[in-house]
Scaffold this active site. Structure first.
Site, short mmCIF file in Angstrom:
data_model
loop_
_atom_site.label_atom_id
_atom_site.label_comp_id
_atom_site.label_asym_id
_atom_site.label_seq_id
_atom_site.Cartn_x
_atom_site.Cartn_y
_atom_site.Cartn_z
CD GLN A 18 -3.06 -0.72 0.03
OE1 GLN A 18 -3.17 0.41 -0.46
NE2 GLN A 18 -3.78 -1.73 -0.38
CB SER A 19 4.08 2.05 -1.49
OG SER A 19 4.85 3.16 -1.85
#
Ligand SMILES: *Cc1c(COP(=O)(O)O)cnc(C)c1O
Length: 347
Positions: A96-97
Site C-alpha cells: 500500500q505504498s
C-alpha cells in the site's frame, strides 16, 4: 518569486538572497503538483480538543492521482531522470505504498514506463493503492521485505539488459534530490505568509523532514518542525534527517549543516509498527473526518494525527500557539479492505 513582507519570510536579507540567486537547483524541477497547496483552518477540531489553533496544509491535494507528499519529491527526481535520458522509473515500497502510486502516476503523465518492487502480501482482489498500480499501468515485482534491495538491483539490471534506460528512485524518494521538494514547500509556505509556531507531520524515510529543515533555514522560519515517527526509533530518524538535510544543502551550495540533536522527532506513537492501524489511529481518523471532513490515512497521517491529539491533550502546546498539521496524503489506503473494515461499525 514575489517578495512577501519581511516579518512573514523571517529575515528580509535571507529572502532577498534566495530571490537573487533564484536558486538554480530549485528551478530544476518538473511541474507535476498543483501548487501552492491550500492552507485551511481547523476550527472545529481545535474547539473539540480545547487546544491551540490548529491549521492544515493540504499536500493531500497535490493533484497527481490522489496526491500526497511524494509528488513534490518526484518533481525533482524525475527532472533528473529525464535529464539522464531515462525511459523507465524503478522504485520500491510496501503493497500500500503512496510513494509507488505517485511514481507510477507521474510515469503515466510523462510517457515513461514504471516498474515497482513491492513487499508484503498482495490483497486479493487488489485494493487501495495496490489497485491503482494496475490502473496506472505499472509493472509489478513482488518480494519479501528483507530481499527488497537485492530485488530492486536485480530488476534494474534486467531492465538494462532488455535495452531500457532505467532510473532508480530510492525508497520513499528520500535522497538529497527528493528532499528539494520540501525545501520548495517551505519557501512556498513563507510566500503564503504562514508562520505557525509548530509544524507537525508524519516522518518515515526522512526526505520530507530533511527538506523542511533546510527550507526553514533558507526562509528564516522560526517555528518548530516536529516529525511524528511512523516506524523508526527517534535516534535513527534524527541522524538520517540531519544527514539528508546536510547533503541537500551541499547539492545546492548552501552553507548549512545539520546535527541530529536539532531534529525534532517523537517516536511514542509507533504502536505495533509500520502499517498496523491501532485504536489511536482509528480515533484520529474518525475525529478529523467528523469534525473537519479531513480524511487521514491509516498508516501515516492517522498516526501523526493521533500524536497531535495526544500532545494537545497532554498540554504540550501553549494555548496561544498555532500548530500546522501538514497533511502528507495517503487517502487511497483508506480503501484497503484490511483498514476499511475496522474504521466503521456496521451494527
Ligand atoms: C511517504 C509518506 C510520508 C513520510 O514521508 P518521508 O519523506 O518518507 O518521511 C508521510 N505521509 C505519507 C502519506 C506518505 O506517503
Amino acid at each position: 518569486m514575489s517578495n512577501p513582507s519581511p516579518d512573514l519570510a523571517g529575515d528580509a536579507d535571507t529572502w532577498e538572497k534566495i530571490c537573487a540567486k533564484e536558486l538554480e537547483h530549485m528551478k530544476q524541477r518538473l511541474k507535476l503538483a498543483h501548487l501552492p497547496t491550500p492552507i485551511e483552518a481547523l476550527p472545529h477540531l481545535s474547539a473539540e480538543l480545547m487546544g491551540p489553533n490548529i491549521i492544515t496544509k493540504r499536500d493531500d491535494q497535490t493533484g497527481l492521482a490522489f496526491g500526497g507528499n511524494k509528488t513534490r519529491k518526484l518533481e525533482y527526481l524525475i527532472y533528473e531522470a529525464q535529464a539522464a535520458g531515462a525511459d523507465t522509473l524503478v522504485t520500491a515500497g510496501a503493497v500500500q505504498s503512496n510513494h509507488c502510486r505517485q511514481t507510477v502516476a507521474a510515469a503515466a503523465r510523462l510517457g515513461l514506463n514504471c516498474t515497482l518492487v513491492l513487499f508484503g502480501d498482495p490483497p486479493s482482489p487488489p485494493d487501495g493503492n495496490h489497485f491503482l498500480y494496475y490502473l496506472l499501468g505499472a509493472e509489478l515485482v513482488f518480494t519479501e521485505r528483507p530481499r527488497v534491495q537485492d530485488k530492486l538491483e536485480e530488476t534494474f539490471q534486467n531492465l538494462r539488459k532488455a535495452g531500457k534506460k532505467p532510473y532508480l528512485i530510492p525508497y520513499g524518494g528520500s535522497n538529497p534530490t527528493g528532499a528539494l521538494g520540501y525545501v520548495n514547500a517551505m519557501l512556498e509556505l513563507a510566500e503564503q505568509g504562514c508562520t505557525p509556531d509548530w509544524i507537525v507531520f508524519p516522518s518515515s524515510s526522512g526526505g520530507t523532514q530533511a527538506g523542511m529543515l533546510l527550507g526553514a533555514r533558507m526562509s528564516g522560519f522560526h517555528g518548530q518542525i516536529l516529525g511524528i515517527s511512523v516506524d523508526e526509533p527517534a535516534e535513527l530518524l534524527q541522524s538520517r534527517v540531519a544527514e539528508l538535510a546536510s547533503q541537500a544543502a551541499r547539492t545546492m551550495d548552501e552553507p548549512y549543516t545539520f546535527t541530529a540533536g536539532e531534529v525534532l522527532v517523537n517516536d511514542e506513537y509507533i504502536g505495533d509498527g509500520y502499517a498496523i492501524m491501532g485504536a489511536r489511529e482509528i480515533e484520529a481518523i474518525r475525529l478529523f473526518a467528523e469534525h473537519e471532513a479531513l480524511l487521514l490515512d491509516p498508516v501515516y497521517t492517522g498516526r501523526a494525527g493521533a500524536g497531535l491529539i495526544d500532545l494537545v491533550r497532554k498540554g504540550f502546546f501553549k494555548p496561544e500557539d498555532t500548530v500546522l498539521f501538514w497533511h502528507t496524503g495517503g487517502g487511497p489506503a483508506l480503501f484497503a479492505s484490511k483498514y476499511q473494515n475496522r474504521l466503521i461499525d456496521l451494527a
